[in-house]
Motif scaffolding. Structure first.
Motif, short mmCIF file in Angstrom:
data_model
loop_
_atom_site.label_atom_id
_atom_site.label_comp_id
_atom_site.label_asym_id
_atom_site.label_seq_id
_atom_site.Cartn_x
_atom_site.Cartn_y
_atom_site.Cartn_z
N GLU A 226 1.00 -1.13 -0.04
CA GLU A 226 0.05 -0.03 -0.05
C GLU A 226 0.87 1.27 -0.03
N GLN A 227 2.14 1.27 0.55
CA GLN A 227 2.94 2.30 0.69
C GLN A 227 3.81 2.23 -0.43
N GLY A 228 3.81 1.43 -1.43
CA GLY A 228 4.46 1.44 -2.65
C GLY A 228 6.05 0.58 -2.60
N VAL A 229 5.85 -0.15 -1.48
CA VAL A 229 7.04 -0.70 -1.36
C VAL A 229 6.94 -2.39 -1.50
N GLN A 230 7.91 -2.66 -2.60
CA GLN A 230 7.45 -4.22 -3.13
C GLN A 230 8.43 -4.92 -1.88
N THR A 231 8.15 -6.20 -1.70
CA THR A 231 8.91 -6.84 -0.81
C THR A 231 8.82 -8.52 -1.63
N HIS A 232 9.53 -9.45 -1.21
CA HIS A 232 9.43 -10.94 -1.75
C HIS A 232 9.65 -11.89 -0.32
N VAL A 233 9.55 -13.13 -0.59
CA VAL A 233 9.76 -14.27 0.23
C VAL A 233 10.63 -15.14 -0.31
N HIS A 234 11.75 -15.22 0.51
CA HIS A 234 12.77 -16.21 0.07
C HIS A 234 13.06 -17.32 1.13
N TYR A 235 12.49 -18.26 1.19
CA TYR A 235 11.99 -18.67 0.03
C TYR A 235 10.44 -19.29 0.22
N PRO A 236 9.49 -19.11 -0.33
CA PRO A 236 8.13 -19.54 0.16
C PRO A 236 7.80 -21.02 0.88
N LEU A 237 8.60 -21.72 0.07
CA LEU A 237 8.37 -23.04 0.71
C LEU A 237 9.76 -23.84 0.95
N ALA A 238 10.04 -24.31 2.24
CA ALA A 238 11.18 -24.87 2.48
C ALA A 238 11.55 -26.20 1.75
N LEU A 239 12.67 -26.46 1.29
CA LEU A 239 12.83 -27.56 0.29
C LEU A 239 12.33 -29.04 0.94
N HIS A 240 12.42 -29.34 1.88
CA HIS A 240 11.88 -30.69 2.54
C HIS A 240 10.33 -30.58 2.51
N ARG A 241 9.53 -29.50 2.26
CA ARG A 241 8.00 -29.42 1.97
C ARG A 241 7.70 -29.60 0.65
N HIS A 242 8.78 -29.54 -0.40
CA HIS A 242 8.22 -29.56 -1.71
C HIS A 242 8.08 -31.03 -1.99
N GLU A 243 6.68 -31.26 -2.64
CA GLU A 243 6.41 -32.58 -3.04
C GLU A 243 7.53 -33.19 -3.82
N ALA A 244 8.10 -32.42 -4.79
CA ALA A 244 8.91 -32.99 -5.85
C ALA A 244 10.19 -33.66 -5.08
N TYR A 245 10.50 -33.35 -3.70
CA TYR A 245 11.59 -34.11 -3.14
C TYR A 245 11.22 -34.98 -2.03
N GLN A 246 10.13 -35.32 -1.80
CA GLN A 246 9.29 -36.38 -0.94
C GLN A 246 10.30 -37.77 -1.26
N GLY A 247 9.96 -38.15 -2.23
CA GLY A 247 10.35 -39.49 -2.67
C GLY A 247 12.08 -39.59 -2.75
N VAL A 248 12.72 -38.69 -2.93
CA VAL A 248 14.31 -38.64 -3.06
C VAL A 248 14.87 -38.14 -1.79
N ARG A 249 14.27 -37.79 -0.89
CA ARG A 249 14.95 -37.30 0.58
C ARG A 249 15.52 -38.49 1.22
N ALA A 250 16.75 -38.26 1.77
CA ALA A 250 17.32 -39.54 2.37
C ALA A 250 17.01 -39.35 4.08
N ASP A 251 16.59 -38.38 4.26
CA ASP A 251 16.21 -38.20 6.02
C ASP A 251 14.72 -38.26 6.50
N THR A 252 14.44 -38.38 7.53
CA THR A 252 13.08 -38.29 7.73
C THR A 252 12.77 -37.32 9.07
#
Ligand SMILES: *Cc1c(COP(=O)(O)O)cnc(C)c1O
Length: 370
Positions: free
Chosen positions: A302-328
């Motif tokens: 609203e004040q005209g200041v752009q922000t971002h999120v680094h990173y929106p999803l932690a890597l252990h939460r990515h669906e793509a990496y569930q099957g390859v992850r070596a730890d639990t």
């Protein structure tokens, strides 16, 4: 109201002025677009800047990571210990060569790899550790290196955020077996396209990466190496050589802006970036923590200041990496940090007026009375 852009790469490119055009004209006139003098000169200059014995240019930061892992002897099925709060590239490099990531939690103050938890991730298949110098601050390398030495593991540093960052005087990328840089346009040293480099003090690793980036063919005793096509082109190398001269000044400006933010936002001190003793943070990103992140970001917008999120999803939460992850394992610190982080605009070309607009907007958004 003037917008404060999160990043303004056009402003950054135009600050190079006519010099950039001259550089391009020289490359065009040379008629040599790969493996020429500009690539070699930049490899030497960047390795020297880091204080490394060798630098090998490749096509991207992701390629730098995967070729370095391969050169360090990581093979399919091996495990690489890394962190989950990083860019997708960090883990994509590991999985692209058939290795498996084992995630370790982060230190609650710096949000970089927590060395104390490394022993719990060790298995018979562990081959390497891949710390990330997150947001521009080096991970706590001394205990990581000590653990790796005791266990005979390779250490490959992800330096994509950390051009010029130091750890007790040592430059990022020169402490482990190999340091992997990205020159993606948004990084502290950014090309006008994709580019990357592996720096190392181990000439065998350098030679292997040289072979791997060119179909595996470079040297006779390396037959059996399955290679790739991953080259740093002459146009990018020439621009990067020009920009390397300005890197230290740009990092100083980043640090000065970070100091201004810290001074203006003292009431939020515990939510601001923490620079650990002995480390020289180069503020690739200025990341703060807030509870109501969506609301906070909306109020800044609203004040005209752009922000971002680094990173929106932690890597252990990515669906793509569930099957390859070596730890639990659970990663409670990573999860907590991830739900709260917001990146504010911070780049060398930001004007003093814009910096003030950012701090004013943050103060209003958090309703901090000063
Ligand atoms: C940008 C980035 C990379 C990869 O770089 P590319 O050049 O985009 O392949 C790797 N790790 C981290 C942490 C990054 O931010």
């Amino acid at each position: 109201m003037r917008e404060v852009l999160f990043l303004d790469l056009a402003r950054s490119a135009s600050s190079l002025g006519a010099e950039a055009h001259t550089v391009f004209a020289n490359v065009l006139a040379s008629g040599r677009f790969l493996f020429g003098e500009h690539g070699e000169r930049f490899e030497r200059a960047f390795a020297a800047y880091c204080g490394a014995a060798a630098g090998v240019g490749v096509a991207s930061g992701t390629d730098a990571l995967r070729l370095a892992l391969l050169a360090c002897g990581v093979t399919p099925g091996d495990e690489v210990i890394t962190v989950a709060n990083s860019a997708m590239a960090t883990v994509a490099a590991i999985t692209s060569i058939g290795a498996r990531p084992a995630f370790v939690d982060v230190d609650p103050a710096t949000w970089t790899m927590d060395p104390a938890q490394l022993p719990s991730r060790l298995t018979a298949r562990t081959r390497a550790i891949l710390p990330v110098h997150l947001y521009g601050q080096c991970a706590d390398m001394e205990p990581i290196l000590a653990f790796a030495r005791r266990r005979g593991l390779a250490v490959v540093e992800d330096c994509a955020h950390a051009h010029g960052a130091r750890y007790h005087g040592r430059v990022a990328g020169t402490m482990g077996d190999a340091g992997c840089y990205s020159f993606y346009p948004t990084k502290n040293l950014g090309a006008f396209g994709d580019a990357g480099m592996v720096v190392t003090n181990d000439l065998t690793i350098a030679e292997r990466v040289r072979a791997l980036r060119e179909y595996g063919r470079a040297s006779h005793d390396l037959t059996g190496l399955h290679g790739y096509n991953s080259r740093l082109d002459e146009l990018q190398a020439a621009i990067l050589f020009l920009k390397l001269e300005r890197l230290d000044a740009a990092n100083c400006r980043r640090r000065a802006i970070a100091q201004t933010y810290a001074r203006a936002l003292t009431d939020m001190e515990r939510s601001l970036p923490y620079e650990a003793p002995g480390r020289y943070h180069v503020y690739h990103l200025y990341v703060i923590r807030v509870k109501d992140r969506d609301g906070f970001r909306a109020r800044l917008q609203e004040q005209g200041v752009q922000t971002h999120v680094h990173y929106p999803l932690a890597l252990h939460r990515h669906e793509a990496y569930q099957g390859v992850r070596a730890d639990t394992f659970e990663l409670p610190v990573t999860d907590r940090v991830h739900s709260e982080v917001v990146s504010l605009p911070l780049y060398p070309e930001l004007s003093d007026e814009e910096i003030e607009a950012v701090t004013d907007a943050v103060r209003q958004a958090t309703a901090v009375r000063v």
